[in-house]
Scaffold this motif. Structure first.
Motif, mmCIF file in Angstrom:
data_model
loop_
_atom_site.group_PDB
_atom_site.id
_atom_site.type_symbol
_atom_site.label_atom_id
_atom_site.label_comp_id
_atom_site.label_asym_id
_atom_site.label_seq_id
_atom_site.Cartn_x
_atom_site.Cartn_y
_atom_site.Cartn_z
ATOM 1 N N GLU A 30 -4.886 21.987 -6.800
ATOM 2 C CA GLU A 30 -5.621 20.755 -6.542
ATOM 3 C C GLU A 30 -4.690 19.693 -5.968
ATOM 4 N N LEU A 31 -3.433 19.722 -6.462
ATOM 5 C CA LEU A 31 -2.491 18.676 -6.078
ATOM 6 C C LEU A 31 -1.869 18.920 -4.711
ATOM 7 N N GLU A 32 -1.662 20.205 -4.376
ATOM 8 C CA GLU A 32 -0.971 20.512 -3.116
ATOM 9 C C GLU A 32 -1.553 19.769 -1.914
ATOM 10 N N PRO A 33 -2.869 19.913 -1.671
ATOM 11 C CA PRO A 33 -3.421 19.227 -0.506
ATOM 12 C C PRO A 33 -3.269 17.705 -0.611
ATOM 13 N N ARG A 34 -3.370 17.190 -1.815
ATOM 14 C CA ARG A 34 -3.231 15.747 -1.979
ATOM 15 C C ARG A 34 -1.833 15.300 -1.589
ATOM 16 N N LEU A 35 -0.842 16.104 -2.009
ATOM 17 C CA LEU A 35 0.532 15.765 -1.677
ATOM 18 C C LEU A 35 0.733 15.763 -0.173
ATOM 19 N N GLU A 36 0.164 16.787 0.461
ATOM 20 C CA GLU A 36 0.317 16.863 1.919
ATOM 21 C C GLU A 36 -0.344 15.671 2.599
ATOM 22 N N GLU A 49 4.429 4.232 7.862
ATOM 23 C CA GLU A 49 5.780 3.920 8.323
ATOM 24 C C GLU A 49 5.774 3.572 9.797
ATOM 25 N N SER A 50 5.074 4.402 10.593
ATOM 26 C CA SER A 50 5.113 4.158 12.036
ATOM 27 C C SER A 50 4.378 2.869 12.376
ATOM 28 N N ARG A 51 3.315 2.581 11.622
ATOM 29 C CA ARG A 51 2.585 1.334 11.849
ATOM 30 C C ARG A 51 3.494 0.145 11.521
ATOM 31 N N LEU A 52 4.222 0.262 10.418
ATOM 32 C CA LEU A 52 5.162 -0.796 10.037
ATOM 33 C C LEU A 52 6.197 -1.004 11.126
ATOM 34 N N ASP A 53 6.714 0.119 11.632
ATOM 35 C CA ASP A 53 7.734 0.030 12.683
ATOM 36 C C ASP A 53 7.198 -0.688 13.897
ATOM 37 N N SER A 54 5.990 -0.316 14.309
ATOM 38 C CA SER A 54 5.458 -0.923 15.532
ATOM 39 C C SER A 54 5.173 -2.402 15.309
ATOM 40 N N SER A 103 -1.025 12.773 1.365
ATOM 41 C CA SER A 103 -0.344 11.496 1.130
ATOM 42 C C SER A 103 0.927 11.412 1.963
ATOM 43 N N ALA A 104 1.619 12.525 2.137
ATOM 44 C CA ALA A 104 2.819 12.501 2.975
ATOM 45 C C ALA A 104 2.450 12.108 4.402
ATOM 46 N N ARG A 105 1.343 12.648 4.888
ATOM 47 C CA ARG A 105 0.902 12.324 6.243
ATOM 48 C C ARG A 105 0.579 10.830 6.346
ATOM 49 N N GLU A 132 0.843 -1.198 0.000
ATOM 50 C CA GLU A 132 0.000 0.000 0.000
ATOM 51 C C GLU A 132 0.883 1.255 0.000
ATOM 52 N N ALA A 133 1.898 1.215 0.845
ATOM 53 C CA ALA A 133 2.795 2.375 0.925
ATOM 54 C C ALA A 133 3.514 2.599 -0.392
ATOM 55 N N ARG A 134 3.887 1.500 -1.029
ATOM 56 C CA ARG A 134 4.602 1.610 -2.288
ATOM 57 C C ARG A 134 3.731 2.284 -3.349
#
Lengths: 736, 526
Positions: B187-193, B203-208, B195-197, B161-163
């Motif tokens: 339109e893309l700016e908020p999407r980028l933000e 990532e943190s879920r994977l780590d845990s 998706s980064a979140r 999913e992350a990939r």
């Protein structure tokens, strides 16, 4: 009639009919086009592969000539940057004129000389971004300067800028230097990766300074005994570790720098009849060229002898009609420019001795662009840039198919070595070892496959019962379908190590089997009950039994042979007694593996040819009282001989082109050695291994395409001959 | 035709039969070698324990018994690569003091570092600690491994999913960089933000998940008596090799074969499976068939039914014959120069200019490899189709024409359907040839390890420019470019066997089809 029927059916059917006809016509057209596509495909392969290889043979040319500026003063040295944005020359008053060829305009950068001091000689060491200059003046001074260029990429049209950097490395040594009391007469300068060298002379005094590039320190080594201090020409090797001096009597003196000390390593005649006028080292520092007052050129190369290295004469370079005035080494390869007093310029390739370009190009100084794709010609009246197309100077028929004296080799040889560790590497593109390898592998494969496949085909087509033929044919077809990568892997990883252990066994089997047959002939013929039951299987069984007996005998004999004759191991014995080196992956292994791959091809085609001999011929022979075997031997075989030959040809074609087996079952070393116990490199395998690392459009890339073209032509010829034979045979038998 | 041979005949006839005997023996040897060692590659073997004279001990599977002049030697797979540095060792029997088959020794198949051979000592996990090998430990181990499998599945799907999200993000970023319209950027700016979140969350879920799984450890003892602990997540399967009966071994064998066919390769291809290679081979031959079949059939139809006998036909026949004889490497180098550099370079210049100098189609890929092989197998299709067309009797053609059909209608509705077995035979043989061909592929897009399949869930689903894996090349790579050929040998033989079975199956089908066709041909001749 059809027409009236259509009328009767009305317009709708007429439309249908028209559409039908249209579809038919379209289909005919498309199918005709498709049918030609195979011809087009093969033509495309030939033309495309040939087109890529063609530039190898188009030679070098000097192209467009562009006058950059009218020169001011007498040019002493010139050059350009790697983009050819800037062209510069240094005149005898010590002013560097930099001309911007992109934006126009020019810039003058003066060297700090005294007002009446004149530049009398210059040595130049080119680089991609920096040209190092050693400038000698009429007051006996030597100044080191570098012309540094850099490119401004941010601009709409990128352009370059230059600056003049001065170095005074000799300042610290000032007290040690003995001034030359007159003008500098000769100058040599080079900077390699770890060492730098500067030499100059005047009034019978020779000065040499060497640089330790890691420490950044210059020192003044003592000249060895017996060095002539008034040479007529001198040159420094690009690696900064060698200095060559030519004396007026045509002697060459080679000085080597080691740990800051100079030693005289060679003193020998240059091989010129007149007094030398110019001297230059080529890239790699292992080739040296000298020119003389009669226009002759001598080329020397360093080779490995038994007692270390020595310099010998290399291929002759074409002579000039007037005295040679200047020799300039190309920046990337063994290209050399020579200019004469009459304004003639020649470009040579030192390895092959070939003259690349010959042209009248008057000028005082010549320089290659850093990429070798242009010349800068500085004359008294103009500064010119001349395009140079010199993409594949190393290629000539002699380089591809003959022997050449390469740097460091003991004798001239046909060598394939396409890439090397450093930029100085001298590429060697002889196809002979590759062609030899291909032929060697093919020969061994045919030695093994032809007897087996032909015997088997004769048996199946003439003697075997139908049921056996019907079982064997699919088996052979399966054999033909086995991927060559599997055969190659078994040969390389299973068979080769096994053969290394059991070499004696295999060789004794190969000898014992025919002997056994010869021995069995009289026994067999005296045997009363030689006809054992139904035909077919018993013969096959006899063959099997014979094979097993031969194997058993070999198995018994081999250890004895090893112990008694070969002192334990045949391979060791070969190496010690006969000097034959045994490689694990050798030609025998390839012979078996490649033979295995071509057996089904030869078998199937030969069986076809033998089976198609008209029965009338066979019956006639039998009716005349000939035995079955006599008929086969005297009638069937001669009648099918051409077809059998065609079968062998097709097998040969397949063996020549096979790639994976030779790649995996040999060591892939390009050797010219007929011994069956070492490997080789075949053309096909060479392409497979090297093409992915060959830069697009480079010499290696094109040479590999040329190799592919040769393979294509080989197989094309072989297949055409085989097809022609097959067709004429069909016609002849059709008439019977 | 076959007459009784006379006495003088029997010797030369026997000599000719010798040729056949030797050929068949060679063939049998090759087949036996591949099949026996291929089938044996996954067969669970006993673990043998060797007490050496110098006091040390080894536990391993005996792969080979070598007879050397110095005495017997064993090729022993001892596993435990991270400890001993090598999987396979040679053991001199003279050094062995005693050997035994310890009942409780186990073999662990791991996701990293190959297998581990040794004994179970304990299992630790959150709220669990079992000491000593026994039914209790083994039961818990099974349960824990099941749990690990779930965790592993979750990790994988999360990574996937992350990939995908990162891929999408990359496309958006590229769009913004290339200068999208102001509206589009807004339109893309908020999407980028967003998706980064989300990526960060993942990532943190994977780590845990990973750190939770890392609490599960398996304590083991190796032959030299040292104990180590392995994170349980690394363990794929544990096998009590010396306790298994025939049924157990058979089950394990089948499971291993299943893994081999369905898993990705691991550890520079010496472990895991060959699924991507199978997939790549199949997709490549499918694409190749799409190109070779129409062209081959049309050529054959032209030769057989359309062309007037004459110079042109002879030219085409010559071309077909010669195309069949052109070395495969020449096709390869042609594919490289023409398809990849010339056509691929052109496609890149026209459609993917923004990615240059990074090539998209201007480098080896499955499309170019397929087209190259289509050219290579074209003659096979042509020749077989020709045979199929001759099997349709002239009477049938005449009948169709007499009914008022145009030539094309006759071809399409009568001749081609009847020639279908021939066409299929040709296609099958072409596929079989392509499945085993390696040399031209090596330079047109095959790689030892493809990062992703050429067909997947990412838009546009079929990625014709991607590099791919191939069974034949896999064999070459394992045998000749692998850093550890000895350890790769079971995989090597298994892959070779798989390839041979595929080729055999294809060829037998083709042979049967053709026999069927020939029978009909004979009938049609009446």
């Amino acid at each position: 009639m059809r027409h009236s029927a259509n009328q009767a059916l009305g317009t709708r059917a007429g439309g249908l009919h028209r559409r039908r006809l249209l579809a038919d016509r379209l289909a005919t057209w498309l199918i005709g086009l498709g049918g030609l596509s195979v011809v087009l495909a093969i033509l495309l392969i030939f033309v495309f592969v040939g087109r890529v290889a063609l530039p190898l043979f188009q030679g070098s040319q000097l192209g467009r000539e562009q006058s950059v500026s009218a020169a001011s003063g007498t040019p002493m040295v010139s050059g350009t940057d790697s983009y050819q944005d800037l062209v510069w020359s240094l005149d005898s008053t010590g002013v560097l004129h930099v001309v911007d060829a992109v934006r126009g305009g020019s810039q003058d950068l003066p060297l700090p000389l005294d007002s009446l001091e004149r530049v009398v000689c210059v040595a130049q060491e080119g680089g991609l971004r920096t040209d190092h200059l050693a400038v000698g003046t009429d007051r006996g001074r030597v100044v080191l300067a570098s012309v540094r260029t850099w490119r401004i990429l941010e601009a709409a049209t990128p352009f370059s800028q230059a600056e003049l950097e001065l170095e005074d490395p000799l300042a610290a040594l000032d007290s040690l230097l003995e001034e030359i009391p007159g003008p500098v007469e000769g100058l040599a300068f080079a900077r390699g990766e770890s060492a730098g060298l500067l030499a100059w002379h005047g009034k019978g005094r020779l000065q040499v300074a060497v640089e330790d590039r890691e420490m950044g320190q210059w020192s003044l080594p003592v000249l060895p005994e017996g060095v002539d201090e008034s040479p007529v020409a001198l040159a420094a090797a690009p690696n900064g570790e060698r200095l060559a001096l030519a004396t007026g009597s045509g002697q060459l003196l080679l000085l080597q720098v080691e740990d800051g000390a100079l030693s005289l390593v060679a003193r020998q005649p240059l091989g010129l009849s007149a007094s030398p006028t110019a001297l230059a080292f080529l890239v790699g520092s292992k080739r040296l060229v000298a020119g003389d007052a009669t226009g002759h050129l001598a080329s020397l190369v360093e080779v490995q002898g038994e007692a270390g290295s020595r310099w010998i004469a290399a291929p002759l370079l074409a002579a000039h009609a007037a005295p040679v005035t200047r020799l300039v080494a190309g920046p990337r390869d063994r290209t050399l420019l020579s200019a004469d007093a009459g304004g003639g310029v020649k470009l040579h390739y030192a390895t092959t001795g070939r003259t690349l370009v010959e042209k009248s190009l008057p000028g005082r100084h010549f320089a290659f662009s850093p990429r070798g794709d242009a010349l800068v010609v500085a004359g008294r009246d103009s500064l010119r840039r001349v395009e140079l197309r010199n993409a594949h100077p190393e290629i000539s028929w002699r380089a591809l198919f003959g022997s050449l004296q390469y740097e460091g080799y003991a004798a001239p040889g046909a060598v394939w070595q396409s890439t090397g560790g450093s930029d100085d590497f001298e590429p060697k593109f002889s196809l002979l070892p590759l062609i030899f390898g291909t032929l060697k592998g093919t020969l061994f494969a045919l030695l093994i496959s032809v007897p087996l496949a032909l015997l088997g085909a004769i048996y199946i087509s003439q003697f075997a019962p139908t049921w056996l033929a019907r079982t064997v044919k699919p088996a052979i077809e399966i054999m033909a379908a086995l991927p060559s990568v599997i055969i190659g892997f078994l040969a390389g990883l299973v068979f080769a190590p096994w053969l290394e252990e059991k070499l004696t066994l295999v060789l004794s089997f190969v000898v014992i089997l025919p002997l056994l047959i010869l021995f069995m002939v009289p026994v067999w013929q005296r045997m009363p009950g030689h006809k054992l039951g139904p035909k077919g299987l018993p013969q096959l069984a006899q063959g099997l039994v014979l094979t097993l007996i031969a194997f058993l005998l070999a198995w018994l004999v081999a250890p004895l042979l090893d112990a008694r004759l070969f002192g334990g191991s045949l391979i060791q014995w070969l190496q010690e007694r006969a000097g034959v080196v045994y490689d694990q992956r050798n030609s025998l292994v390839v012979g078996f593996a490649l033979g295995f791959a071509v057996i089904p091809i030869i078998f199937t085609m030969a069986e076809d040819a033998l089976g198609n001999v008209p029965e009338a011929l066979v019956n006639a022979s039998l009716a005349l009282g000939a035995s079955r075997w006599t008929t086969v031997y005297r009638v069937v075989l001669p009648a099918a001989a051409a077809g059998v030959f065609a079968a062998v040809m097709i097998g040969l074609g397949r063996a020549i082109g096979e790639t994976m087996i030779v790649l995996m079952a040999t060591g892939n070393t390009p050797l010219l050695d007929p011994s069956p116990f070492n490997g080789f490199r075949a053309m096909s395998a060479c392409i497979a291994v090297e093409i992915s690392e060959a830069p697009l459009g480079g010499t290696l890339y094109r040479v590999l395409f040329f190799t592919a073209l040769l393979l294509f032509l080989f197989t094309f010829a072989i297949n055409s001959v085989a097809a022609f034979i097959g067709e004429s045979l069909r016609k002849r038998h059709g008439r019977l | 035709m076959k007459r009784a041979s006379t006495a003088r005949d029997s010797v030369p006839v026997m000599v000719t039969s010798l040729g056949l005997v030797l050929i068949l023996l060679m063939l049998a040897l090759v087949m036996w070698l591949i099949l026996s060692r291929g089938f044996a590659a996954f067969w669970p073997q006993r673990l043998e324990h060797f007490q050496l004279k110098d006091g040390s001990a080894l536990l391993g599977e005996v792969w080979e018994r070598l007879e050397t002049p110095e005495g017997q030697r064993l090729r022993l797979r001892t596993g435990n690569r991270e400890i001993t540095g090598q999987d396979v060792q040679l053991l001199d029997m003279a050094e062995v003091a005693s050997s035994s088959i310890p009942q409780d020794a186990v073999l662990l198949e791991r996701h990293e570092n190959g297998v581990f051979l040794g004994w179970l000592v304990g299992l630790r996990g959150p709220g669990l600690a079992v000491e000593g090998d026994g039914p209790n430990l083994r039961r818990n181990l099974d349960k824990a491994l099941e749990h690990m499998e779930e965790v592993d599945g979750e990790l994988r799907s999360l990574q996937e999913e992350a990939r995908r999200l990162a891929l999408k993000r990359g496309r958006w970023e590229e769009e913004v960089e290339r200068g999208a319209s102001v509206r589009r950027v807004a339109e893309l700016e908020p999407r980028l933000e967003e998706s980064a979140r989300r990526l960060q969350l993942m990532e943190s879920r994977l780590d845990s998940l990973r750190s939770a799984a890392d609490l599960w450890r398996l304590d083991l003892r190796s032959a030299d008596g040292a104990t180590t602990d392995l994170p349980l997540l690394q363990v794929g399967r544990w096998v009590p090799a010396n306790e298994l009966g025939l049924v157990g071994r058979l089950g394990l064998y089948l499971a291993r074969v299943g893994d081999f066919l369905s898993e990705d390769p691991r550890e520079s291809n010496t472990a895991g499976g060959v699924w991507p290679a199978i997939f790549g081979t199949v997709l490549m031959v499918l694409l190749m068939s799409l190109a070779a079949a129409p062209l081959g059939v049309v050529t054959a139809v032209y030769l057989h039914d359309y062309a007037r006998q004459g110079f042109l036909v002879r030219l085409i026949r010559l071309a077909v014959n010669n195309l069949a004889g052109v070395p495969s490497i020449v096709f390869g180098i042609f594919g490289l120069g023409f398809f990849i550099y010339f056509m691929g370079g052109g496609v890149d210049g026209a459609f993917f200019g923004h990615r240059l100098p990074e090539p998209t189609y201007g480098t080896g890929g499955i499309l170019w490899a397929s087209l190259t092989l289509a050219l290579l197998t074209l003659p096979v299709v042509v020749v077989a189709t020709l045979e199929g067309l001759s099997a349709v009797s002239p009477a049938t053609r005449m009948a169709a024409l007499a009914l008022g059909a145009t030539r094309w209608q006759m071809m399409r509705q009568v001749v081609l359907p009847n020639a279908m077995p021939g066409i299929l035979t040709g296609l099958i043989l072409a596929v079989s040839r392509a499945a085993g061909e390696v040399a031209p592929l090596m330079i047109t897009g095959v790689v030892k390890l493809a990062p992703s399949l050429a067909l997947d869930g990412d838009f546009p689903f079929l990625h014709l420019e991607r590099k791919f894996m191939h069974l034949g090349f896999h064999i070459y790579d394992l045998g000749f470019q692998s850093p550890n050929v000895e350890a790769a040998k079971p995989m090597l033989f298994a892959t070779a066997m798989l390839l041979i079975l595929i080729v055999l199956a294809l060829n037998l089908t083709a042979i049967l089809l053709r026999n069927h066709l020939r029978k009909r041909y004979k009938q049609a001749a009446f």
